[in-house]
Design an enzyme around this catalytic site. Structure first.
Site, mmCIF file in Angstrom:
data_model
loop_
_atom_site.group_PDB
_atom_site.id
_atom_site.type_symbol
_atom_site.label_atom_id
_atom_site.label_comp_id
_atom_site.label_asym_id
_atom_site.label_seq_id
_atom_site.Cartn_x
_atom_site.Cartn_y
_atom_site.Cartn_z
ATOM 1 N N GLY A 465 0.801 -1.215 0.000
ATOM 2 C CA GLY A 465 0.000 0.000 0.000
ATOM 3 C C GLY A 465 0.834 1.265 0.000
ATOM 4 N N GLY A 700 14.461 6.834 1.946
ATOM 5 C CA GLY A 700 13.318 6.138 2.556
ATOM 6 C C GLY A 700 12.585 7.101 3.466
ATOM 7 N N GLY A 702 8.954 6.283 4.828
ATOM 8 C CA GLY A 702 7.716 5.764 5.432
ATOM 9 C C GLY A 702 7.565 6.011 6.914
ATOM 10 C CD GLU A 703 9.699 2.351 9.723
ATOM 11 O OE1 GLU A 703 9.388 1.635 10.675
ATOM 12 O OE2 GLU A 703 10.729 2.182 9.065
#
Ligand code: MOS
Length: 737
Positions: A465, A700, A702-703
């Site tokens: 997702g 990156g 996402g977090e």
């Protein structure tokens, strides 16, 4: 014009998803499917003294009932660090010991879900009850200092923090806490298993299909080549599907004993009781500074929960030694064993729970010093990593502070709490830094250039997702200089080259980089074949003469010829040209410290009488190296900010301290935000060039977005009300006192 890295390309899998064509694990249809329902223990510590399954077995439609008395023996999988997606070391239905409430004690396999659910009511169990340890404050709780966490040291120290803290002119020493949280993706964990002789096929909602295959091969003593794990689309995961939980091997057992394909889809309740969660933390942060705001000492310590048998550290001290230039820092963590299920990764494990504390303390310190919170952070800005001494591969946090402050109108903020009132509401603004370390794992991508000119890329990493299919295709299209419609990205199948766990915000840094490198390698292979193959119009040319243009190839020494990719494959008399690229990040030497950074600015409105609160605006600025897709990148950050709001104000899993049973194991009583709870969220990306973190230069994201959000909100609440809340979630009751 071909699609380039950085563009806001809409999700390529969007049409599949909105038309229902994207298949999730529970949706693969099979003839004569059996259904398994898992029965949980009513006690949280003790033993099963007797189990009677005769009534359940006699119900028409029940195929089998499996308990510890008749369950096939399973082998132990290797550790997570060795490539198995293992979780609890105690395997299901192998003995009569109970370690937590709802631990599986029986499995009903039936011809329909309804029959299996019905029969589950007729398993009669007698228990030998022991006293469970549920709360870390329980006097019988075992505490200890872990040596390491997933391969890295937990305790760190530089200088002499105790002494420097004692001597510091301005000091703060406070306790903070966060509550246990549970992952609640829309798709609960689901699995279908099917045996054909000794070959096993598994459709599993997993972040780590290759790790599931490895673990199952060890548990069932069959070779990996005889197992196929498919996890194409995952309906949200957030770390909770990084490990394989017990429903997967149990489903394989159910399929074996029934001789049918078998399905298990966890109930929402089981998302709170039978799969991992984020542990609660109790933290102490002591911070000392000079009168003009130079940090002199930071001590960050505390504890988090783990299970009775296994070890997972919610590493809340992870960012503390790195975030600010401070000569004396000590961090240390303890674990407490409780009769609860094994905790696991949840979005920004460690940073989400720890940065909230450090960034709350920085705000308190700024207030005590009479300094602006942004100025205090800039005064202690680290230009190289103060922990490792390494230079940062890139760092643009200063730009994030500046841009965020401008956007929220920070200069108009009244630093004195409780002074800004609009329409009867107390208004406050607060800010906090965000950070998250850049991770690289090792993984592989295969690419096949077909005779029709299409590039088929394959890797076992799933699409959970986040937009992986889209950004990977975009990376390949950019590198190969072809339109994105010429790229076909197929993910989530262990028949494809092995990918690591899709976690740690490391999918773009690992598999994204591998897509780039595989594209380069394919060009290299193709040009080599074209100059070496007699059937090629470029035969005999020098390989360096071949040039890859927008959508076609030319050769300097044969200027009259122009080949499309399709022509090129056909000229070689081949069906396809195939290469595979394996990354080797983990073995490379660390010369730089790499982190994503950001700054969150939150505005809150608090009803002074009722304590009702809204986060009326969030401005988040993040910096994460090169942005692959502006739209998916911003969507990741926005989602993370929403979860940060949720963590700050809502989420908490309650266990009954006598029984250990979860009291709010449903989405009515475990609160998460709905659209009506969320106001304006503005995400800005400060792009940066980073030459040291792989060919893409992407870090990156996402977090990153969740870290610091709870602190920005707590700091805004202080600015609005003068109340300093150090326990999450900040619910109305805490604001009313
Ligand atoms: Mo993330 S918690 O590393 O899936």
């Amino acid at each position: 014009m071909n699609e380039k890295i950085g563009q806001a390309i809409a999700r390529l899998d969007g049409p599949l998803k909105v038309t229902g064509k994207a298949r999730y694990s529970a949706e693969f249809p099979f003839e004569k499917m059996a259904y398994a329902v898992l029965v949980g223990s009513k006690i949280s510590a003790g033993k099963i003294s007797a189990i009677d399954t005769s009534k359940a077995k006699s119900i028409p439609g029940v195929i089998a009932v499996v308990t510890h008395e008749n369950c096939p023996k399973l082998g132990s999988p290797g550790s997570f660090m060795t490539g198995a997606a293992s979780s609890e070391s105690r395997l299901p239905l192998q003995d009569n010991v109970i370690r937590y409430a709802e631990q599986y004690v029986a499995m009903i396999v039936a011809e329909s879900l309804e029959v299996a659910q019905h029969a589950a009511n007729y398993i009669i169990i007698s228990y030998e009850r022991h006293n469970p340890v549920i709360e870390p404050s329980n006097q019988h709780a075992i505490r200890y200092e872990p040596g390491e966490n997933l391969g890295s040291q937990v305790a760190k120290s530089r200088g002499n923090a105790e002494e420097a803290f004692q001597k510091a002119a301005v000091k703060l020493d406070n306790k903070y806490s966060t509550e246990c949280q549970n992952h609640n993706p829309m798709e609960t964990h689901s699995v279908i298993t099917k045996w054909e002789g000794e070959k096993l096929t598994v459709y599993d909602s997993s972040q780590y299909p290759a790790g599931v295959r490895t673990a199952l091969s060890q548990m069932f003593a069959i070779e990996e080549k005889d197992i196929r794990v498919v996890s194409q689309f995952v309906g949200g995961a957030f770390g909770g599907k990084g490990n394989m939980w017990q429903q997967v091997p149990l489903c394989a057992i159910a399929a074996k004993v029934s001789g049918r394909p078998c399905k298990i889809m966890l109930e929402r309740k089981q998302m709170f009781t039978n799969v991992g969660r984020r542990s609660g933390t109790q933290q102490r942060l002591a911070i000392g500074a000079s009168k003009d705001g130079i940090l002199e000492a930071i001590i960050h310590e505390g504890e988090s929960e783990t299970s009775i048998e296994d070890e997972f550290v919610e590493q809340f001290t992870i960012s503390t030694p790195m975030l600010y230039a401070c000569p004396n820092v000590t961090v240390k963590q303890q674990l407490v064993r409780t009769n609860r299920i094994f905790p696991t990764f949840m979005r920004a494990p460690g940073e989400a729970t720890g940065v909230w504390v450090l960034e709350s303390a920085m705000d308190e310190l700024a207030h005590k010093l009479g300094m602006d919170p942004v100025d205090l952070r800039m005064k202690n800005y680290a230009t190289s990593d103060p922990e490792s001494g390494l230079p940062f591969s890139s760092k643009s946090l200063d730009k994030c502070y500046k841009l965020g402050a401008e956007r929220i109108n920070w200069s108009k903020r009244n630093p004195e709490p409780g002074k800004q009132i609009e329409n009867g509401m107390l208004v406050g603004i607060g800010m906090a830094s965000a950070t998250r370390g850049v991770k690289h794992f090792d993984g592989s991508v295969g690419v096949s250039l077909k005779a029709d000119g299409k590039f088929v890329f394959r890797s076992s990493t799933p699409e959970q997702g986040t937009g992986s299919i889209t950004i990977f295709s975009q990376i390949a299209a950019d590198c190969l200089k072809v339109p994105i419609k010429q790229i076909l990205t197929e993910l989530g199948d262990t028949d494809f080259p092995r990918a690591p766990v899709a976690a740690g915000s490391a999918t773009v840094t690992t598999i994204g980089n591998a897509f780039w490198q595989a594209s380069k390698k394919l060009q290299d292979e193709l040009s080599r074949l074209l100059v070496e193959s007699k059937s090629s119009p470029f035969f005999g040319a020098s390989q360096s003469d071949i040039k890859f243009r927008e959508g076609f190839l030319t050769c300097i020494s044969k200027p009259a010829v122009k080949l499309s990719y399709s022509d090129a494959v056909q000229a070689l008399n081949k069906q396809s040209v195939d290469v595979r690229y394996d990354t080797h990040f983990r073995s490379s030497k660390k010369e730089y410290s790499s982190h994503g950074f950001g700054a969150h600015f939150a505005e809150v409105r608090v009803d002074p009488e009722l304590g009702l609160l809204r986060v009326s605006r969030v401005v988040s600025t993040v910096t994460c190296g090169r942005v692959i897709n502006e739209q998916t990148c911003k969507a990741q950050v926005k989602g993370a900010v929403i979860w940060g709001i949720s963590m700050a104000l809502m989420e908490s899993t309650f266990a009954d301290i006598r029984s250990g049973r979860i009291m709010n194991c449903n989405l009515a009583e475990y609160h998460i935000p709905v659209n009506a709870d969320i106001d304006e969220i503005e995400v800005h990306i400060v792009e940066e060039e980073d030459k040291h973190i792989g060919p893409l230069g992407a870090k990156g994201v996402g977090e990153l977005g969740i870290t610091g959000v709870p602190a920005a909100i707590a700091n805004a609440i202080f600015n609005a009300t003068g109340k300093r809340i150090r326990k999450l979630p900040i619910t109305v009751d805490k604001l009313m006192v």
